[in-house]
Design a protein around this motif. Sequence first.
Motif, PDB file in Angstrom:
ATOM      1  N   LEU A   7      37.434  51.559  50.363  1.00 49.61           N
ATOM      2  CA  LEU A   7      38.662  51.409  49.589  1.00 49.61           C
ATOM      3  C   LEU A   7      38.459  50.322  48.539  1.00 49.61           C
ATOM      4  O   LEU A   7      38.190  49.169  48.871  1.00 49.61           O
ATOM      5  CB  LEU A   7      39.806  51.036  50.531  1.00 49.61           C
ATOM      6  N   GLU A   8      38.588  50.682  47.267  1.00 51.85           N
ATOM      7  CA  GLU A   8      38.386  49.736  46.174  1.00 51.85           C
ATOM      8  C   GLU A   8      39.686  49.556  45.396  1.00 51.85           C
ATOM      9  O   GLU A   8      40.308  50.543  44.994  1.00 51.85           O
ATOM     10  CB  GLU A   8      37.342  50.264  45.181  1.00 51.85           C
ATOM     11  N   LEU A   9      40.059  48.310  45.148  1.00 50.12           N
ATOM     12  CA  LEU A   9      41.212  48.032  44.302  1.00 50.12           C
ATOM     13  C   LEU A   9      40.793  48.175  42.843  1.00 50.12           C
ATOM     14  O   LEU A   9      39.843  47.538  42.400  1.00 50.12           O
ATOM     15  CB  LEU A   9      41.736  46.625  44.555  1.00 50.12           C
ATOM     16  N   LEU A  10      41.524  48.986  42.092  1.00 46.18           N
ATOM     17  CA  LEU A  10      41.210  49.189  40.682  1.00 46.18           C
ATOM     18  C   LEU A  10      42.018  48.253  39.793  1.00 46.18           C
ATOM     19  O   LEU A  10      41.473  47.578  38.923  1.00 46.18           O
ATOM     20  CB  LEU A  10      41.484  50.639  40.281  1.00 46.18           C
ATOM     21  N   ILE A  11      43.331  48.223  40.007  1.00 52.14           N
ATOM     22  CA  ILE A  11      44.204  47.419  39.161  1.00 52.14           C
ATOM     23  C   ILE A  11      45.486  47.111  39.907  1.00 52.14           C
ATOM     24  O   ILE A  11      45.892  47.844  40.817  1.00 52.14           O
ATOM     25  CB  ILE A  11      44.512  48.145  37.827  1.00 52.14           C
ATOM     26  N   TYR A  12      46.111  46.004  39.532  1.00 48.43           N
ATOM     27  CA  TYR A  12      47.322  45.526  40.187  1.00 48.43           C
ATOM     28  C   TYR A  12      48.326  45.131  39.113  1.00 48.43           C
ATOM     29  O   TYR A  12      47.991  44.394  38.179  1.00 48.43           O
ATOM     30  CB  TYR A  12      46.945  44.355  41.095  1.00 48.43           C
ATOM     31  N   SER A  71      40.183  43.787  37.173  1.00 48.31           N
ATOM     32  CA  SER A  71      38.741  43.558  37.306  1.00 48.31           C
ATOM     33  C   SER A  71      38.048  44.666  38.098  1.00 48.31           C
ATOM     34  O   SER A  71      36.835  44.821  38.013  1.00 48.31           O
ATOM     35  CB  SER A  71      38.473  42.205  37.978  1.00 48.31           C
ATOM     36  N   GLY A  72      38.815  45.438  38.829  1.00 51.73           N
ATOM     37  CA  GLY A  72      38.227  46.522  39.597  1.00 51.73           C
ATOM     38  C   GLY A  72      38.090  47.819  38.837  1.00 51.73           C
ATOM     39  O   GLY A  72      37.474  48.768  39.335  1.00 51.73           O
ATOM     40  N   MET A  73      38.624  47.891  37.650  1.00 55.55           N
ATOM     41  CA  MET A  73      38.500  49.110  36.849  1.00 55.55           C
ATOM     42  C   MET A  73      37.024  49.277  36.481  1.00 55.55           C
ATOM     43  O   MET A  73      36.435  48.401  35.839  1.00 55.55           O
ATOM     44  CB  MET A  73      39.365  49.004  35.602  1.00 55.55           C
ATOM     45  N   PRO A  74      36.444  50.415  36.851  1.00 50.87           N
ATOM     46  CA  PRO A  74      34.980  50.534  36.735  1.00 50.87           C
ATOM     47  C   PRO A  74      34.450  50.455  35.314  1.00 50.87           C
ATOM     48  O   PRO A  74      33.393  49.882  35.099  1.00 50.87           O
ATOM     49  CB  PRO A  74      34.686  51.889  37.382  1.00 50.87           C
ATOM     50  N   GLU A  75      35.126  50.988  34.362  1.00 54.35           N
ATOM     51  CA  GLU A  75      34.627  50.948  32.992  1.00 54.35           C
ATOM     52  C   GLU A  75      35.735  51.381  32.042  1.00 54.35           C
ATOM     53  O   GLU A  75      36.849  51.690  32.449  1.00 54.35           O
ATOM     54  CB  GLU A  75      33.407  51.864  32.857  1.00 54.35           C
ATOM     55  N   ASP A  76      35.397  51.380  30.758  1.00 48.36           N
ATOM     56  CA  ASP A  76      36.419  51.647  29.741  1.00 48.36           C
ATOM     57  C   ASP A  76      36.982  53.063  29.817  1.00 48.36           C
ATOM     58  O   ASP A  76      38.011  53.339  29.205  1.00 48.36           O
ATOM     59  CB  ASP A  76      35.844  51.408  28.346  1.00 48.36           C
TER      60      ASP A  76
END
Lengths: 116, 118
Positions: B43-48, B58-63
Amino acid sequence: AQSVAQPEDQVNVAEGNPLTVKCTYSVSGNPYLFWYVQYPNRGLQFLLKYITGDNLVKGSYGFEAEFNKSQTSFHLKKPSALVSDSALYFCAVRDSASGGSYIPTFGRGTSLIVHP
Amino acid sequence: DAGVIQSPRHEVTEMGQEVTLRCKPISGHNSLFWYRQTMMRGLELLIYFNNNVPIDDSGMPEDRFSAKMPNASFSTLKIQPSEPRDSAVYFCASSPRVGLAGGTDTQYFGPGTRLTVL
């Protein structure tokens, strides 16, 4: 920094036997600790949490967890397992320290399998 | 309350296509989270978001990934262009805000969107 570890990928237990799912944590301040359960093809569901107070926390579906500060652990327990308890269990921690993250960190999850 | 609502529940698309995932948080909750779950990475946090404002992406993998929360009752996660490695289950969760500024508490998860990129 905050971190949480679930040392077992899988726990197997016979129906009717007690179960324990382990969780250890690391924080700078005091921990806020959570357990969540995920059934197949479902989202995570809150089970219980420890913020302060009694070290033994009771939650949904007969689950409980014991906060042990000296061992930095928050193990999930149930006196008598049911086949329907089979699921993926996640431990999460948030550091209460002012410089800590306000976002809980989740463990990798432990798959609990209860055999009939 | 209906809980956190996500749509679609399943999405199958081809590489290069744009994908938009939608989330309606529980009414009254001030914090919203997007997660991605895979067998390999867990489970990875992408955005809050807090009060509709992105606080930690900071968890967003790329643009190729972007998220918006135009109001308190709606958020989107967009992937453009999508790639096969984006295949995962994407969860949205909301949380009521505790007394401390920026604090979060119990999270309530939606049922997830299973994304398959061919």
